[in-house]
Write a protein that holds these residues in place. Sequence first.
Motif, PDB file in Angstrom:
ATOM      1  N   ILE A  36      24.803  11.492  19.117  1.00 33.35           N
ATOM      2  CA  ILE A  36      23.469  11.306  19.695  1.00 33.35           C
ATOM      3  C   ILE A  36      23.575  10.799  21.130  1.00 33.35           C
ATOM      4  O   ILE A  36      22.853  11.246  22.020  1.00 33.35           O
ATOM      5  CB  ILE A  36      22.631  10.344  18.815  1.00 33.35           C
ATOM      6  N   VAL A  37      24.484   9.862  21.369  1.00 35.19           N
ATOM      7  CA  VAL A  37      24.679   9.311  22.710  1.00 35.19           C
ATOM      8  C   VAL A  37      25.113  10.417  23.685  1.00 35.19           C
ATOM      9  O   VAL A  37      24.751  10.391  24.854  1.00 35.19           O
ATOM     10  CB  VAL A  37      25.704   8.145  22.679  1.00 35.19           C
ATOM     11  N   LEU A  38      25.853  11.387  23.215  1.00 34.34           N
ATOM     12  CA  LEU A  38      26.277  12.495  24.084  1.00 34.34           C
ATOM     13  C   LEU A  38      25.184  13.543  24.249  1.00 34.34           C
ATOM     14  O   LEU A  38      25.025  14.129  25.323  1.00 34.34           O
ATOM     15  CB  LEU A  38      27.539  13.145  23.520  1.00 34.34           C
ATOM     16  N   ILE A  39      24.420  13.792  23.216  1.00 32.53           N
ATOM     17  CA  ILE A  39      23.410  14.854  23.254  1.00 32.53           C
ATOM     18  C   ILE A  39      22.195  14.459  24.090  1.00 32.53           C
ATOM     19  O   ILE A  39      21.675  15.260  24.859  1.00 32.53           O
ATOM     20  CB  ILE A  39      22.988  15.242  21.816  1.00 32.53           C
ATOM     21  N   ILE A  40      21.732  13.244  23.973  1.00 29.93           N
ATOM     22  CA  ILE A  40      20.514  12.819  24.684  1.00 29.93           C
ATOM     23  C   ILE A  40      20.673  12.948  26.207  1.00 29.93           C
ATOM     24  O   ILE A  40      19.811  13.532  26.860  1.00 29.93           O
ATOM     25  CB  ILE A  40      20.085  11.399  24.248  1.00 29.93           C
ATOM     26  N   PRO A  41      21.742  12.447  26.821  1.00 34.53           N
ATOM     27  CA  PRO A  41      21.876  12.654  28.283  1.00 34.53           C
ATOM     28  C   PRO A  41      21.970  14.136  28.654  1.00 34.53           C
ATOM     29  O   PRO A  41      21.429  14.555  29.687  1.00 34.53           O
ATOM     30  CB  PRO A  41      23.170  11.921  28.637  1.00 34.53           C
ATOM     31  N   ALA A  42      22.611  14.928  27.827  1.00 31.88           N
ATOM     32  CA  ALA A  42      22.712  16.359  28.116  1.00 31.88           C
ATOM     33  C   ALA A  42      21.333  17.001  28.111  1.00 31.88           C
ATOM     34  O   ALA A  42      21.017  17.835  28.962  1.00 31.88           O
ATOM     35  CB  ALA A  42      23.633  17.040  27.107  1.00 31.88           C
ATOM     36  N   ILE A  43      20.491  16.616  27.168  1.00 29.25           N
ATOM     37  CA  ILE A  43      19.127  17.153  27.109  1.00 29.25           C
ATOM     38  C   ILE A  43      18.318  16.705  28.322  1.00 29.25           C
ATOM     39  O   ILE A  43      17.602  17.497  28.932  1.00 29.25           O
ATOM     40  CB  ILE A  43      18.439  16.717  25.783  1.00 29.25           C
ATOM     41  N   VAL A  44      18.444  15.443  28.684  1.00 28.40           N
ATOM     42  CA  VAL A  44      17.715  14.918  29.846  1.00 28.40           C
ATOM     43  C   VAL A  44      18.154  15.638  31.125  1.00 28.40           C
ATOM     44  O   VAL A  44      17.329  16.070  31.927  1.00 28.40           O
ATOM     45  CB  VAL A  44      17.895  13.385  29.968  1.00 28.40           C
ATOM     46  N   ILE A  45      19.446  15.787  31.316  1.00 29.62           N
ATOM     47  CA  ILE A  45      19.968  16.469  32.511  1.00 29.62           C
ATOM     48  C   ILE A  45      19.508  17.918  32.541  1.00 29.62           C
ATOM     49  O   ILE A  45      19.080  18.429  33.576  1.00 29.62           O
ATOM     50  CB  ILE A  45      21.505  16.360  32.560  1.00 29.62           C
ATOM     51  N   ALA A  92      17.231  19.506  35.522  1.00 34.93           N
ATOM     52  CA  ALA A  92      17.804  20.632  36.264  1.00 34.93           C
ATOM     53  C   ALA A  92      16.929  21.870  36.127  1.00 34.93           C
ATOM     54  O   ALA A  92      16.708  22.604  37.093  1.00 34.93           O
ATOM     55  CB  ALA A  92      19.221  20.917  35.767  1.00 34.93           C
ATOM     56  N   SER A  93      16.405  22.102  34.945  1.00 33.01           N
ATOM     57  CA  SER A  93      15.525  23.238  34.715  1.00 33.01           C
ATOM     58  C   SER A  93      14.258  23.129  35.559  1.00 33.01           C
ATOM     59  O   SER A  93      13.795  24.099  36.153  1.00 33.01           O
ATOM     60  CB  SER A  93      15.172  23.334  33.232  1.00 33.01           C
ATOM     61  N   ASN A  94      13.688  21.920  35.631  1.00 35.95           N
ATOM     62  CA  ASN A  94      12.489  21.705  36.455  1.00 35.95           C
ATOM     63  C   ASN A  94      12.781  21.939  37.930  1.00 35.95           C
ATOM     64  O   ASN A  94      11.965  22.517  38.650  1.00 35.95           O
ATOM     65  CB  ASN A  94      11.931  20.299  36.242  1.00 35.95           C
ATOM     66  N   ILE A  95      13.922  21.479  38.395  1.00 34.64           N
ATOM     67  CA  ILE A  95      14.295  21.685  39.798  1.00 34.64           C
ATOM     68  C   ILE A  95      14.431  23.172  40.093  1.00 34.64           C
ATOM     69  O   ILE A  95      13.925  23.674  41.097  1.00 34.64           O
ATOM     70  CB  ILE A  95      15.593  20.923  40.133  1.00 34.64           C
ATOM     71  N   LEU A  96      15.114  23.899  39.218  1.00 32.65           N
ATOM     72  CA  LEU A  96      15.270  25.341  39.409  1.00 32.65           C
ATOM     73  C   LEU A  96      13.925  26.060  39.372  1.00 32.65           C
ATOM     74  O   LEU A  96      13.670  26.960  40.179  1.00 32.65           O
ATOM     75  CB  LEU A  96      16.216  25.930  38.358  1.00 32.65           C
ATOM     76  N   ASP A  97      13.061  25.678  38.447  1.00 34.87           N
ATOM     77  CA  ASP A  97      11.741  26.294  38.370  1.00 34.87           C
ATOM     78  C   ASP A  97      10.965  26.097  39.670  1.00 34.87           C
ATOM     79  O   ASP A  97      10.304  27.016  40.160  1.00 34.87           O
ATOM     80  CB  ASP A  97      10.939  25.713  37.197  1.00 34.87           C
ATOM     81  N   LYS A  98      11.042  24.889  40.238  1.00 41.95           N
ATOM     82  CA  LYS A  98      10.354  24.621  41.500  1.00 41.95           C
ATOM     83  C   LYS A  98      10.914  25.490  42.621  1.00 41.95           C
ATOM     84  O   LYS A  98      10.168  26.032  43.430  1.00 41.95           O
ATOM     85  CB  LYS A  98      10.476  23.142  41.878  1.00 41.95           C
ATOM     86  N   ARG A  99      12.231  25.642  42.685  1.00 37.06           N
ATOM     87  CA  ARG A  99      12.858  26.461  43.732  1.00 37.06           C
ATOM     88  C   ARG A  99      12.467  27.933  43.591  1.00 37.06           C
ATOM     89  O   ARG A  99      12.185  28.606  44.562  1.00 37.06           O
ATOM     90  CB  ARG A  99      14.379  26.311  43.711  1.00 37.06           C
ATOM     91  N   TYR A 100      12.477  28.432  42.365  1.00 33.99           N
ATOM     92  CA  TYR A 100      12.077  29.825  42.135  1.00 33.99           C
ATOM     93  C   TYR A 100      10.620  30.047  42.532  1.00 33.99           C
ATOM     94  O   TYR A 100      10.267  31.065  43.113  1.00 33.99           O
ATOM     95  CB  TYR A 100      12.297  30.231  40.676  1.00 33.99           C
ATOM     96  N   GLU A 101       9.767  29.079  42.241  1.00 28.43           N
ATOM     97  CA  GLU A 101       8.358  29.200  42.615  1.00 28.43           C
ATOM     98  C   GLU A 101       8.206  29.165  44.137  1.00 28.43           C
ATOM     99  O   GLU A 101       7.435  29.933  44.704  1.00 28.43           O
ATOM    100  CB  GLU A 101       7.535  28.076  41.966  1.00 28.43           C
ATOM    101  N   GLU A 102       8.943  28.293  44.809  1.00 28.47           N
ATOM    102  CA  GLU A 102       8.903  28.255  46.274  1.00 28.47           C
ATOM    103  C   GLU A 102       9.351  29.588  46.862  1.00 28.47           C
ATOM    104  O   GLU A 102       8.745  30.090  47.807  1.00 28.47           O
ATOM    105  CB  GLU A 102       9.800  27.129  46.803  1.00 28.47           C
TER     106      GLU A 102
END
Length: 166
Positions: free
Chosen positions: A9-18, A22-32
């Motif tokens: 769980i300690v390994l999975i939670i940070p991976a999900i957060v990251i 990262a997905s939100n950042i990419l989505d913003k760049r694609y929209e720009e």
Amino acid sequence: MFKDTFNTIVLIIPAIVITYFASNILDKRYEEMRVLKQQLNELQENCDYQLTNKISYNVTVTTYNPTKNQCDDTADGTRIKTWRATEYRYVALSRDLLSRWGGPFDYGDYIIIEGTKDRDGVYQVRDTMNPKWTNRVDILTTNSRFKYNNITMYKYVDDEYIVANN
């Protein structure tokens, strides 16, 4: 057992957060990028300024790569990052087309290439080809290979150029 589950769980939670951020950042760049492309298309459609004077040539369009065998930098001294060669949109012209050897084009001139479909567009003259070639344009690319015959290359010129060369 509990310790293994906790470690997982300690390994999975940070991976999900990251992944989420990262997905939100990419989505913003694609929209720009989408918005910028749309604005560019609108500007091109609404452009009232028409350039009517142009010099054009029928040329063969090929490719060259930034390798030690083909180039280390451009003839005008421009240093390039080899892994970004395609992004530069630079071309080398055969010597018969360059002003240094009596042609109409100078280093730094912008040319338009039409008739290649996927390679059409505006390029900047930055390099010189081997003396064995004539009526030829080499597009700087990272690793592509292509050859197009009977392609139109031109640049827009002003009235002063037309008067001076007639």
